[in-house]
Design an enzyme around this catalytic site. Structure first.
Site, PDB file in Angstrom:
ATOM      1  N   HIS A 121       0.894  -1.738   6.608  1.00 26.63           N
ATOM      2  CA  HIS A 121       0.257  -2.587   5.654  1.00 26.63           C
ATOM      3  C   HIS A 121       1.099  -3.809   5.411  1.00 26.63           C
ATOM      4  CE1 HIS A 121       3.959  -1.584   3.117  1.00 26.63           C
ATOM      5  NE2 HIS A 121       3.771  -0.301   3.488  1.00 26.63           N
ATOM      6  N   ASN A 127       8.281  -3.312  -0.870  1.00 26.68           N
ATOM      7  CA  ASN A 127       9.093  -3.862   0.133  1.00 26.68           C
ATOM      8  C   ASN A 127       9.831  -5.035  -0.177  1.00 26.68           C
ATOM      9  OD1 ASN A 127       6.092  -3.333   2.236  1.00 26.68           O
ATOM     10  ND2 ASN A 127       7.999  -2.135   2.245  1.00 26.68           N
ATOM     11  N   ARG A 186      -1.422   0.092  -0.737  1.00 23.66           N
ATOM     12  CA  ARG A 186      -1.201  -0.930   0.030  1.00 23.66           C
ATOM     13  C   ARG A 186      -1.836  -1.059   1.163  1.00 23.66           C
ATOM     14  NH1 ARG A 186       2.857   2.435  -1.114  1.00 23.66           N
ATOM     15  NH2 ARG A 186       4.206   3.401   0.899  1.00 23.66           N
TER      16      ARG A 186
END
Length: 397
Positions: A121, A127, A186
């Protein structure tokens, strides 16, 4: 090939007290046989430097010699499966859980060329902050990657290229393609810009014709990321501080370590089995938008890596990995759609403390050098322009 050799194999394996299943493949269709030989020629190391016609004649000669001494499998050989031209299957006296699974696997195989694409993704909010798991949405950089992935899907994944044998010109035309995502936000957001055009009258290899919706999204729970249990939503630093014993256990054996109330890589292999069978049987190109842990295992399986190495396979953000399995291995090609220089931070530096002890010192040095270089490059770029630095539209140098 000969009955005496099969008897010898059965006698040798007898000490293991295991079930034995013979598999016989019979190919007598001229066009299929020719296709198989030419495919082997392209991938077999023996024919690497040999001309096509010479390789074809050599393989056909070997096949003829093999055919002259071959004894077909029969009822005296016990449990067996006969495969005729990859279309007709004869299953004889096969019982038990594992033999039935082997039969199911065999019936999903085919000789047609196939390709599939692994993409993580786009960058998520988690992240960016270094957290694991969760169900966060994409950052602006993640949405930019999603837009670029849509273009890549249309121009590469869903496009067939045929080269004219006389003129050498390439002819590009849309081809049916599939899109799989996990059920997490995501991955769905990463696939949101991919177009779903209608391709009329796609013809299956069995002759059936259907209307095909290009890249019709299919969300599969099997593709959800490894669940971190009580550690879900934490950074690796926070895990080390709150659960030091668990952190140390994961460092010792990343493959079999299971998060408290969560999963391990070994657990993921079990739920990926149906996905692998689907990849093996599917004829059309597949774009799989998933997660790092999932793609590590899929990559390791098709590339023939030991499972101990799977948790350390590099599956970076913003990169599409093209895998093309063939008879003697699997070819790999990587496409970088969004460079690291176009992002202020991707939050994806591998945690030093999650690596084996002997690799820590090298990794620490590599990360220090990388950070120093990135910091220097970023400062130099800012010096070269009076305009604000935009990570999605960096200046040219």
């Amino acid at each position: 090939a000969q009955k005496q050799r099969r008897d010898h194999i059965r006698e040798t394996l007898g000490v293991l007290k295991c079930k034995i299943l013979m598999i016989e493949t019979i190919c007598d269709k001229k066009e299929l046989l020719e296709h198989n030989i030419r495919t082997i020629k392209m991938t077999h190391p023996y024919y690497k430097d040999m001309a096509d016609d010479e390789a074809f004649a050599d393989f056909e000669r070997k096949r003829k010699n093999y055919e002259d001494v071959y004894n077909p499998v029969d009822e005296k050989d016990g449990s067996h499966v006969k495969i005729f031209n990859h279309q007709t299957f004869v299953v004889h006296n096969t019982r038990g859980y594992l033999p039935q699974k082997v039969v199911h696997f065999i019936m999903n195989l085919h000789t047609m060329p196939r390709v599939f694409y692994l993409s993580r993704h786009g960058q998520s909010e988690y992240n960016l902050s270094g957290k694991i798991g969760g169900d966060s949405g994409l950052t602006e950089a993640g949405r930019e990657f999603a837009r670029r992935l849509a273009v890549f899907a249309q121009n590469t994944v869903g496009m067939s290229i045929e080269r004219d044998s006389e003129t050498g010109e390439e002819k590009r035309s849309p081809c049916p393609a599939r899109l799989w995502t996990s059920t997490l936000r995501r991955t769905k957001e990463t696939a949101q810009y991919i177009k779903h055009n209608l391709i009329k009258f796609h013809k299956w290899d069995n002759g059936d014709e259907v209307e095909w919706i290009q890249f019709q999204p299919r969300a599969r729970r099997n593709l959800d990321e490894l669940y971190a249990g009580v550690c879900d939503g934490l950074t690796y630093k926070e895990i080390e501080e709150k659960f030091p014993e668990e952190f140390a256990r994961r460092q010792e054996d990343k493959l079999t370590y299971r998060y408290p109330r969560g999963e391990s890589y070994m657990d993921i292999t079990l739920r990926l089995e149906p996905v692998v069978l689907d990849i093996e049987r599917t004829r059309e190109p597949i774009l799989i938008v998933g997660h790092q842990g999932i793609h590590r295992l899929l990559y390791a399986y098709f590339m023939g890596l030991p499972r101990e190495k799977a948790p350390f396979v590099s599956i970076p953000l913003n990169t599409v990995i093209q895998l093309t399995p063939h008879a003697y291995g699997c070819e790999e090609k990587r496409f970088l759609l969004l460079s690291k220089e176009e992002m202020l931070s991707d939050g994806q530096d591998e945690p030093i403390t999650s690596m084996p002890e002997k690799k820590r010192e090298e990794a620490e040095k590599l990360q220090r050098d990388s950070r120093d270089k990135e910091s220097f490059d970023l400062n130099e770029r800012r010096k070269c322009s009076t305009e604000p630095f935009d990570p999605m539209n960096p200046p040219s140098f």
